[in-house]
Structure formats: C-alpha cells, structure tokens
Design a protein around this motif. Structure first.
Motif, PDB file in Angstrom:
ATOM      1  N   ALA A  33       0.817  -1.227   0.000  1.00  0.00           N
ATOM      2  CA  ALA A  33       0.000   0.000   0.000  1.00  0.00           C
ATOM      3  C   ALA A  33       0.846   1.272   0.000  1.00  0.00           C
ATOM      4  CB  ALA A  33      -0.964  -0.004   1.191  1.00  0.00           C
ATOM      5  N   GLN A  35       0.546   3.945  -1.505  1.00  0.00           N
ATOM      6  CA  GLN A  35      -0.257   5.175  -1.501  1.00  0.00           C
ATOM      7  C   GLN A  35      -0.531   5.658  -0.080  1.00  0.00           C
ATOM      8  OE1 GLN A  35      -1.294   2.167  -2.490  1.00  0.00           O
ATOM      9  NE2 GLN A  35      -3.206   1.710  -1.419  1.00  0.00           N
ATOM     10  N   ASP A  36      -0.348   4.798   0.904  1.00  0.00           N
ATOM     11  CA  ASP A  36      -0.582   5.179   2.299  1.00  0.00           C
ATOM     12  C   ASP A  36       0.704   5.533   3.042  1.00  0.00           C
ATOM     13  OD1 ASP A  36      -3.307   4.696   1.948  1.00  0.00           O
ATOM     14  OD2 ASP A  36      -3.129   2.604   2.587  1.00  0.00           O
ATOM     15  N   ASP A  80       5.793   1.000   5.535  1.00  0.00           N
ATOM     16  CA  ASP A  80       5.697   2.456   5.577  1.00  0.00           C
ATOM     17  C   ASP A  80       7.062   3.028   5.225  1.00  0.00           C
ATOM     18  OD1 ASP A  80       4.512   4.941   5.805  1.00  0.00           O
ATOM     19  OD2 ASP A  80       4.756   5.049   7.975  1.00  0.00           O
TER      20      ASP A  80
END
Length: 171
Positions: A33, A35-36, A80
C-alpha cells in the motif's frame, strides 16, 4: 606457460560462480500500500513514486547480497516509508528539492522473513529510524539518490542479521 584467452578466463569465472555454495541471497521486496506511506515522493506523481520504490528495491537487494550469507533468502515487505528531508513545494515542483534538517530523518517499517535451506530462521517487523542521519559523513558527502535511506538500511542489515553464521552451510 599456458596462455588463456579472454573467453577461457570468462568461462572459468562463470563456472566458478555456478558451483554449489556460491549462491547469492535471493531477495524479494514488496511495497505494501505505497499510496498510504508517510512519504516516498508519492505526492509528485507515479513516475517519482516508481523511481523511488525501484531505487529502494535495488538498494535492499544489493545490501542483502553483501550482508547475508550465501544460500540465505529474504522476503521484505515495506509497510511504511518516510524519506529523509522534506520537499519544499515553494522552491521545487519537481520533487528534487528536499530540505534536510535534524528533525526530518528517514524512517521505514519493514516486515521480513529469512530462510536458509527452505527453513525460516528469522522473521519479524522493525521500524528503522536514522535520527542522526546528518552525522553520517559518507552519506552526507554522497550525491547518490536515497543515500540516507541506503545508510539506514545497511546499518539495519549489519546489526539485525549479524547472528547469521556465514560459515555454516544452508541445510
């Protein structure tokens, strides 16, 4: 004295690299992910994001090949990412102008699984932070993209996987 042609030398070298016990670490990197993510040049568009993630993947693969014993495989999922510095939108619309300050250190959250001989020997999740990234003289002098993230990852590999015994063959 026997003379070897250039092709003979290349063939001998290639054969040596294919011998058992010289297998390099297989490294799989996935970006979960993106985009996060907190950062990662994501706000500047898909090209910047792709270049950043491809660059990080290459860095991780090179460090794994250097730091992990032969016959060791690692899967890394990047959960992240926050790159060193901050983009100053008033100064640059291309994403190239990142302002580095003491409070804008790089960080990354990773999930990893390490295998030797098909058996899991380590797994976990770590958050890496290089809070003193501006004190690393090699990274500061480098003009390489993602140099602070590379130094952070190299340090993590060195410390996290120091216990893997390179002399013990994979079973």
């Amino acid at each position: 004295m026997a003379r070897f042609s250039r092709w003979t030398a290349v063939s001998v070298l290639a054969a040596a690299l294919l011998l058992p016990g010289t297998a390099q670490a297989a490294t799989a990197v996935t970006f979960v992910a993106p985009q996060d993510y907190a950062d990662g040049n994501l706000a500047w568009g898909p090209v910047d994001q792709r270049l950043t993630l491809e660059g990080l993947e290459r860095i991780i693969q090179r460090i794994a090949a250097k730091r992990l014993p032969a016959g060791t495989d690692i899967d890394i999922a990047v959960l992240d990412l926050d790159l060193a510095g901050r983009v100053n939108p008033l100064r640059s619309r291309t994403g190239d102008m990142r302002v580095m300050r003491q409070d804008t250190w790089p960080s990354m959250t990773l999930r990893y699984t390490v295998r030797r001989g098909g058996k899991v020997v380590a797994r976990g999740e770590d958050t890496l932070r290089a809070m003193n990234y501006l004190m690393d003289p090699a990274a500061v002098r480098s003009a390489e993209p993602l140099r602070f993230e590379k130094a952070m990852l190299d340090s993590w590999f060195r410390v996290r996987f120091a216990s893997l015994d390179a002399r013990r063959p994979a079973s």
